[in-house]
Design an enzyme around this catalytic site. Sequence first.
Site, short mmCIF file in Angstrom:
data_model
loop_
_atom_site.label_atom_id
_atom_site.label_comp_id
_atom_site.label_asym_id
_atom_site.label_seq_id
_atom_site.Cartn_x
_atom_site.Cartn_y
_atom_site.Cartn_z
N ASN A 146 0.80 -1.24 0.00
CA ASN A 146 0.00 0.00 0.00
C ASN A 146 0.82 1.29 0.00
OD1 ASN A 146 -2.18 -1.76 0.29
ND2 ASN A 146 -1.91 -1.73 2.54
N ASP A 481 30.76 5.57 -17.04
CA ASP A 481 31.49 6.68 -17.65
C ASP A 481 31.98 7.65 -16.59
OD1 ASP A 481 28.84 7.30 -17.04
OD2 ASP A 481 28.70 8.86 -18.55
N ARG A 485 27.62 12.94 -12.16
CA ARG A 485 26.46 13.61 -12.72
C ARG A 485 25.33 12.61 -12.96
NH1 ARG A 485 29.67 14.73 -18.02
NH2 ARG A 485 29.20 12.89 -19.26
N ASP A 486 24.25 13.07 -13.54
CA ASP A 486 23.08 12.20 -13.73
C ASP A 486 23.30 11.31 -14.94
OD1 ASP A 486 23.03 14.17 -15.59
OD2 ASP A 486 20.94 14.75 -15.29
N GLU A 487 24.30 10.45 -14.85
CA GLU A 487 24.62 9.56 -15.96
C GLU A 487 25.02 8.21 -15.37
OE1 GLU A 487 25.93 10.17 -20.45
OE2 GLU A 487 26.21 11.77 -19.04
N ASP A 494 33.54 4.05 -23.73
CA ASP A 494 34.48 4.30 -22.64
C ASP A 494 35.08 2.98 -22.16
OD1 ASP A 494 32.27 6.14 -22.91
OD2 ASP A 494 33.06 7.25 -21.21
N TRP A 548 31.45 2.23 -30.02
CA TRP A 548 30.69 1.99 -28.78
C TRP A 548 30.11 0.57 -28.84
CZ3 TRP A 548 32.62 6.57 -29.55
CH2 TRP A 548 32.75 7.46 -28.50
N GLU A 754 37.11 14.27 -17.98
CA GLU A 754 36.42 13.91 -19.20
C GLU A 754 36.98 14.68 -20.40
OE1 GLU A 754 32.28 14.98 -19.08
OE2 GLU A 754 31.76 13.55 -20.66
N HIS A 775 36.49 10.68 -15.21
CA HIS A 775 36.06 9.95 -16.39
C HIS A 775 37.31 9.24 -16.90
CE1 HIS A 775 32.17 10.99 -18.30
NE2 HIS A 775 32.64 10.47 -19.41
C1 BGC Z 1 29.33 10.02 -21.60
C2 BGC Z 1 30.50 9.48 -22.33
C3 BGC Z 1 29.98 8.72 -23.49
C4 BGC Z 1 29.32 9.74 -24.36
C5 BGC Z 1 28.89 9.30 -25.69
C6 BGC Z 1 28.65 11.00 -22.49
O1 BGC Z 1 27.61 11.65 -21.93
O2 BGC Z 1 29.66 10.55 -20.37
O3 BGC Z 1 31.59 9.15 -21.69
O4 BGC Z 1 30.84 7.88 -24.12
O5 BGC Z 1 28.29 10.40 -23.69
O6 BGC Z 1 29.36 10.20 -26.49
#
Ligand code: BGC
Length: 906
Positions: A146, A481, A485-487, A494, A548, A754, A775
Amino acid sequence: MKTFLSCVFLLLAYYAAAQPMTATHLLCEYLSNPIGIGENIPRLSWWDESQEKGTTQTAYQILVASSLGRLEKNTGDLWDSGKVATSETSLISYQGKPLTSRQTAFWKVRVWDERGRRSQFSTPAKWEEGLLSGSDWKAQWIGMPNLDLSKPDPSPYARTEFNAAKHILKARIYASALGVYDLYLNGKRVDDVKFNPGFTDYDHRVLYQTFDVTDLVKEGRNTVGIILGDGWYAGHVGGWDRQQYGKQPMGLVQMELEYSDHSRQIIASSSRWKVSPGPIISSDFMRGEVYDARKELPNWCANGYEDQTWANAMARPVDDIVPVASCSEPVRQWDTCRVKRISEPQTGVYVADLGQNMVGYARLKVQGSAGQTVKLRFAEMLNPDGTIYTANLRTATSTDTYTLKGGGIEIYEPSFTFHGFRYVEITGYPGKPTPDSLTGIVVGSATPNAGSFSCSNSMVNQLYHNIYWGQRSNYLSIPTDCPQRDERLGWMGDAEVFVRTATYNSQVGAFMTKWLNDVQDGQSPKGDFGDVSPRVHFFGTAPGAPAWGDAGVIVPFTIYEVYNDKRILARHYEAMKRWVEYVHGVTNGLLWEKVAGNDYSDWLNINEETPHDVVATAYFAHSTDLLARSASILGKIDEARKYKDLYGQIRQAFNTAFVTPDGRVKGDTQTAYLLVLEFNLIPEEMRPLAAKHLVEDIVTKRNTHLATGFLGAGFLNLVLSETGNNDLAYRLLLTETYPSWMYPIKNGATTIWERWDGWTKEKGFQTPVMNSFNHYSLGAVGRWLYADVGGIDLLPGSPGYKKFVIRPRPGKGLSWAKTSYDSIHGPIKSDWKAVGNNLFVDVEIPANTSAVVYIPASSSKAVTEAGVSALRAKNVSFLRMEKGAATFEVGSGSYRFESDRVTENP
Ligand code: BGC
């Protein structure tokens, strides 16, 4: 008397020297004594060790027993391999009786050396099978009933009590979560692991872990409990909304007791378990954790706790998602960072500097009154006014909030979040925080260390440190990566550019075994891999971009090469093939020009864009080459021929379309030349021409600077050293002006950035839209530090370092380097020192392996080993003079070479 004593000493010395080789460091599936594995044909490995030089293993005998007692009596009731004549020591498949769920197997091994001498049996090791069949699961997924699912909910605490009626022999807990979990037994954390069961694509796969709790459980009454967090399953993933895989976290606990009379009891999570919200008001990887200590549930996991007010768990059977055994190291704390200084850039706003960009969280120590709230915000960098810089975190608010319960010193560390940070902003702290108020707890996947590197230049040592920290920060359940951050996704490009460096730094066999399942889970029916793995469906359906998507081929092949792991190739071969066929299908005359997904190409290059068709076709050729080689390794003769032919045709098409007779490659960029040279895409006779154009670009056009992005950076120095331009590689390494590896270091970097210019004195921060300071991709130069500066590398065609290369390539700016690498066969060392015109090289070659050693020298006669001509040294055979180096084949043992030249091309 004197003579008698010297005879005794001589005899003792002889005996010590004559100790035959021994087997040590026993591993099962890359892990030491693993429990709960999912492989029913696990693979066993060990190191051979010997005091003698030039030793090889000629045979082994493995015994596997169902009890330690039987093993001690040398009875291999599960498997006695007999004496197997081979020098193999790694990833040897178990071939004994079929193994069943929960079975413990004890094993040991003895070995014979080249003189036929047999070792003692090794110290015993063991492994334990997990739950091998879905029907083994009696537990049900449980969660909070619930809930208002429209907002983040408090973390549920779930508990049950049980009676263990008899004397307990063995107790295990098999546990998992759709979300993340912490497991408790009788008030204690069962293990200090973090974020189990780990990140997978929960629509396809969820993992479970096994814990030995024999020491925590007791005869009589016990309480078992689990706390759940949203994690990747129900929390935010990347910049997307929460609840990407499911609405709320669910946990799974199956405790199994085996009594001395061999009867068994199972305590399984079900709707009979009680659940309640507790002090974790919300938890999220991107947003942080909110904790209210006033809501703590003291003794919630102790017997007799009054849980009448708790709800009954909502439960559902496991059949929809059956968890599979975890096969890699969990996330754990692996270091601690202490506060270096605390500033107060605004009144009441304190900023603690931990001196290192790290991943984890802060342990807070605080004293105050109930209801006071301390807020911690995390950042990698500072604004010019000393406040924290958070714009680059994008929507990741990364804030932990702690509300005090009052009444003494309180210590808090979050359970279900992590941040990437160096600085912590502290507000609401009662009084003034001191360096003792906060500690950085550093976490990451517990991949054991493999390598080390140090040299005479402190900035290069800092670069090495940054590469290592970048890896340990970002290898968190999956190769991410970035951690802040929001990733924080499993970006394939990578992972692919960095994997070879990663194998030097840490033992990543198990880690990659796990992740490659995620990669394969993410392959679409059309054959394309994603840009990220686990492939998050909310990301869209774009196929993986060139380089990639190719991670799905390059990573398994690299793991094969480094560990001689044929099974990884066998398991992923069909997926690799589907990828190559998929790409083949979208090419035009074998050139990959269109339909290249998000087509990132040489991502983040410096104003030197390599034409995308050149990059894409180069990767198509490379993956096809690796596929052909994989087919041949796996004995698929027809397919090996087929893909070798295809590779030849792609190469041909590439040359016709992109390469001029004088060796110019379309685009004329550093990365274009690097790809053709590294992937061997042009005829042998054109290599010097391409190398010349590469050097021209670096030296003339770029004033001795690099211009490469993610794809070129890792190959730059490798290719330069390999094409006779080692001096230029060193110059690039040591360049301090932008763009270079040293530039961020001059600007205080403690991890790899990065971007080459994430922050500069002149311009400040790069765009916050994409500017991570942790990164690892540009740190792929680490491979060159190990392979060329240090000199330890694979020998082509000899996977797993059975026979390897030691080729230190000293260069201007360094006077010594010390490099080590623990291969799957044992520790390799290469230390060199230049003194005037002389070079000293100390090498260590593990027993049962050999090396091809390159010593820069004017002639073979100019090299000595331990003071005598290397031409006469024991276990050293001269091979040839090659490009200014005397090359020797050297057997196992320690050696000290000295020569009259420091570099191969003086
Ligand atoms: C990531 C990278 C990734 C890329 C793709 C980014 O936002 O942090 O490391 O390979 O996007 O281009």
